[in-house]
Design a protein around this motif. Structure first.
Motif, short mmCIF file in Angstrom:
data_model
loop_
_atom_site.label_atom_id
_atom_site.label_comp_id
_atom_site.label_asym_id
_atom_site.label_seq_id
_atom_site.Cartn_x
_atom_site.Cartn_y
_atom_site.Cartn_z
N SER A 53 0.82 -1.22 0.00
CA SER A 53 0.00 0.00 0.00
C SER A 53 0.85 1.26 0.00
O SER A 53 0.32 2.34 -0.27
N SER A 54 2.12 1.13 0.37
CA SER A 54 2.86 2.37 0.62
C SER A 54 4.38 2.23 0.56
O SER A 54 5.09 3.22 0.46
N LEU A 55 4.89 0.99 0.64
CA LEU A 55 6.34 0.81 0.81
C LEU A 55 7.09 0.99 -0.51
O LEU A 55 6.54 0.70 -1.58
N PRO A 56 8.37 1.45 -0.45
CA PRO A 56 9.11 1.71 -1.69
C PRO A 56 9.43 0.45 -2.48
O PRO A 56 10.05 -0.48 -1.96
N LEU A 57 9.00 0.44 -3.74
CA LEU A 57 9.27 -0.71 -4.63
C LEU A 57 10.76 -0.83 -4.91
O LEU A 57 11.29 -1.93 -5.08
N THR A 58 11.44 0.31 -4.95
CA THR A 58 12.88 0.29 -5.25
C THR A 58 13.62 -0.48 -4.16
O THR A 58 14.55 -1.23 -4.45
N GLU A 59 13.18 -0.32 -2.91
CA GLU A 59 13.83 -1.02 -1.79
C GLU A 59 13.50 -2.51 -1.84
O GLU A 59 14.37 -3.36 -1.60
N ILE A 60 12.26 -2.85 -2.18
CA ILE A 60 11.88 -4.27 -2.32
C ILE A 60 12.72 -4.90 -3.43
O ILE A 60 13.27 -6.00 -3.28
N ALA A 61 12.86 -4.18 -4.55
CA ALA A 61 13.60 -4.70 -5.70
C ALA A 61 15.07 -4.96 -5.34
O ALA A 61 15.68 -5.92 -5.83
N ALA A 62 15.61 -4.11 -4.47
CA ALA A 62 17.03 -4.22 -4.10
C ALA A 62 17.33 -5.48 -3.28
O ALA A 62 18.48 -5.86 -3.13
N CYS A 63 16.28 -6.15 -2.78
CA CYS A 63 16.46 -7.42 -2.04
C CYS A 63 16.59 -8.59 -3.00
O CYS A 63 16.70 -9.73 -2.57
N THR A 64 16.50 -8.34 -4.30
CA THR A 64 16.53 -9.41 -5.29
C THR A 64 17.66 -9.17 -6.30
O THR A 64 18.23 -8.07 -6.35
N ASN A 65 17.92 -10.18 -7.11
CA ASN A 65 18.89 -10.02 -8.19
C ASN A 65 18.18 -9.76 -9.51
O ASN A 65 18.73 -10.01 -10.58
N ARG A 66 16.91 -9.33 -9.43
CA ARG A 66 16.14 -9.06 -10.65
C ARG A 66 15.36 -7.74 -10.51
O ARG A 66 14.13 -7.73 -10.75
N PRO A 67 16.02 -6.66 -10.12
CA PRO A 67 15.27 -5.41 -9.87
C PRO A 67 14.49 -4.92 -11.09
O PRO A 67 13.48 -4.23 -10.93
N ASP A 68 14.92 -5.33 -12.28
CA ASP A 68 14.19 -4.94 -13.51
C ASP A 68 12.84 -5.65 -13.60
O ASP A 68 11.95 -5.22 -14.35
N ARG A 69 12.67 -6.74 -12.83
CA ARG A 69 11.43 -7.53 -12.90
C ARG A 69 10.60 -7.37 -11.65
O ARG A 69 9.77 -8.24 -11.34
N VAL A 70 10.83 -6.30 -10.89
CA VAL A 70 10.04 -6.06 -9.67
C VAL A 70 9.18 -4.81 -9.89
O VAL A 70 9.65 -3.81 -10.43
N ILE A 71 7.91 -4.91 -9.47
CA ILE A 71 6.95 -3.83 -9.77
C ILE A 71 5.86 -3.80 -8.70
O ILE A 71 5.60 -4.82 -8.04
N GLY A 72 5.22 -2.67 -8.53
CA GLY A 72 4.07 -2.57 -7.62
C GLY A 72 2.79 -2.77 -8.41
O GLY A 72 2.60 -2.16 -9.47
N MET A 73 1.93 -3.68 -7.91
CA MET A 73 0.61 -3.90 -8.52
C MET A 73 -0.38 -3.73 -7.39
O MET A 73 -0.70 -4.68 -6.68
N HIS A 74 -0.84 -2.51 -7.20
CA HIS A 74 -1.60 -2.14 -6.00
C HIS A 74 -3.10 -2.18 -6.28
O HIS A 74 -3.65 -1.25 -6.88
N PHE A 75 -3.71 -3.30 -5.86
CA PHE A 75 -5.16 -3.48 -6.01
C PHE A 75 -5.88 -2.75 -4.87
O PHE A 75 -5.30 -2.50 -3.81
N MET A 76 -7.17 -2.49 -5.07
CA MET A 76 -7.99 -1.85 -4.04
C MET A 76 -8.97 -2.87 -3.46
O MET A 76 -9.35 -3.84 -4.13
N ASN A 77 -9.39 -2.63 -2.27
CA ASN A 77 -10.22 -3.54 -1.49
C ASN A 77 -11.70 -3.13 -1.54
O ASN A 77 -11.98 -1.95 -1.27
N PRO A 78 -12.66 -4.00 -1.85
CA PRO A 78 -12.51 -5.41 -2.21
C PRO A 78 -12.08 -5.58 -3.67
O PRO A 78 -12.69 -4.99 -4.56
N VAL A 79 -11.09 -6.44 -3.88
CA VAL A 79 -10.45 -6.57 -5.20
C VAL A 79 -11.45 -6.92 -6.31
O VAL A 79 -11.40 -6.32 -7.38
N PRO A 80 -12.39 -7.87 -6.09
CA PRO A 80 -13.27 -8.22 -7.21
C PRO A 80 -14.19 -7.06 -7.64
O PRO A 80 -14.71 -7.08 -8.75
N VAL A 81 -14.36 -6.07 -6.76
CA VAL A 81 -15.31 -4.99 -7.05
C VAL A 81 -14.62 -3.73 -7.58
O VAL A 81 -15.15 -3.05 -8.46
N MET A 82 -13.44 -3.40 -7.05
CA MET A 82 -12.82 -2.10 -7.33
C MET A 82 -12.03 -2.15 -8.63
O MET A 82 -11.25 -3.08 -8.86
#
Ligand code: CAA
Ligand code: NAD
Length: 279
Positions: free
Chosen positions: A116-145
């Motif tokens: 919901s809020s955390l930096p994707l760049t920092e999440i990506a840096a925990c992996t060896n594939r930062p080019d393949r890391v992305i934020g896909m931020h769905f809204m709640n409830p997912v089937p409706v929004m």
């Protein structure tokens, strides 16, 4: 596409439901089989309501459910094309999952986070594939929004972005590209309103029902901000406010002390049975 959704909470369950309904074989992972089966039962009940309303056939319900594969083993991610992580809103927990998956998954697998809020760049840096890391931020409830915010980290490739944007469209969502800033657009705006509503309660300006009624009848919001906070989960609301507060260093994002107190008490809102309201 073969997908693993990690976290069978309210968001992970909704994401798995939508992916399976759109013909994607989807592993649903959590820390216990009991939690996963509880979520699959909930999805089954939502789909049954759709059958009763004539929106889908009983066969479509069964086919969707059959595409959701419960697992507590991350090793099943080895043949997946996409991971969508929806565990607790905590950087250490997310970093730990993604660094494990980096060793298990094939190099072409894309890692998406529903953070919901955390930096994707920092999440990506925990992996060896930062080019393949992305934020896909769905809204709640997912089937409706309809909205999916798509957040590119510093190193996210154009190819990864295009795959995820197209996937969002294919599942009938509307993707919006947002820069990697704390809270993105959705929670930078929404959580300030929710936090301010909690301050109104803290200062005795009105009752919870009064505050929510003002925002529902006065602003045509479908839920009042306190009801919405309970629906999101107060633990998640606090985690987002902390990210905004530390990320921008601006006191306008300071979490209300009442919110901190409720979370310390274990009053997480609807999911724990008590928040600003009782369930
Ligand atoms: N899963 C699947 N479907 C659900 C559902 C769920 N958990 N809850 C409700 N629905 C479906 C119902 O089945 C119903 O479907 P039909 O139209 O096909 O009949 C539809 O949603 C409407 O539900 P109801 O009639 O029961 O109730 P409602 O009219 O009061 O609507 C609501 C419920 C859609 C949740 C509405 O109150 C709403 O829009 N609330 C605001 C939601 C919102 O703001 N979400 C964003 C939260 S912030 C966020 O997600 C980002 C973050 O990072 C924190
Ligand atoms: P939730 O509390 O309903 O569910 C989280 C689930 O993750 C739990 O079932 C928990 O057991 C599981 N989990 C925790 N650690 C795990 C691990 N190491 N491995 C596997 N599973 C693990 O939370 P939620 O509301 O579904 O939120 C999940 C994510 O989605 C968070 O990042 C949150 O910020 C984000 N999000 C939430 C909302 C919302 O309205 N609640 C909206 C958009 C995004």
């Amino acid at each position: 596409m073969k997908i693993m959704v990690i976290g069978a909470g309210q968001m992970g369950g909704g994401i798995a439901q939508v992916m399976a309904a759109n013909n994607h074989v989807t592993y649903l992972n959590d820390i216990s089989m009991e939690l996963i089966h509880k979520r699959v039962d909930f999805i089954g009940a939502i789909l049954q309501k759709n059958v009763d309303k004539g929106k889908i056939s009983p066969d479509q319900r069964m086919e969707t459910l059959s595409r959701i594969l419960p697992t507590i083993s991350l090793d099943d991610a080895a043949d997946c094309d996409l991971i969508i992580e929806a565990i607790v809103e905590n950087m250490e927990a997310k970093a730990s999952i993604f660094s494990k998956l980096d060793l298990i998954c094939k190099p072409s697998c894309i890692f998406a986070s529903n953070t919901s809020s955390l930096p994707l760049t920092e999440i990506a840096a925990c992996t060896n594939r930062p080019d393949r890391v992305i934020g896909m931020h769905f809204m709640n409830p997912v089937p409706v929004m309809k909205l999916v915010e798509i957040i590119r980290g510093l190193a996210t490739s154009d190819e990864t972005y295009e795959v995820i944007k197209q996937l969002a469209k294919d599942i009938a969502k509307v993707p919006v590209e947002v820069r990697d800033v704390p809270g993105f657009v959705s929670n930078r705006v929404l959580q300030l309103m929710i936090n301010e509503a909690i301050y109104c309660l803290y200062e005795g300006v009105a009752t919870p029902q009064g505050i929510d009624t003002v925002m529902k009848l006065g602003m045509n919001n479908p839920m009042g901000p306190l009801e919405l906070a309970d629906f999101i989960g107060l633990d998640t609301v606090l985690a987002i406010m902390e990210t905004l507060y530390h990320g921008y260093g601006d006191c306008k994002y300071r979490p209300c002390p009442l919110l901190r107190q409720y979370v310390k008490a274990g009053w997480y809102g609807k999911k724990s049975g008590r928040g600003f309201y009782q369930y």
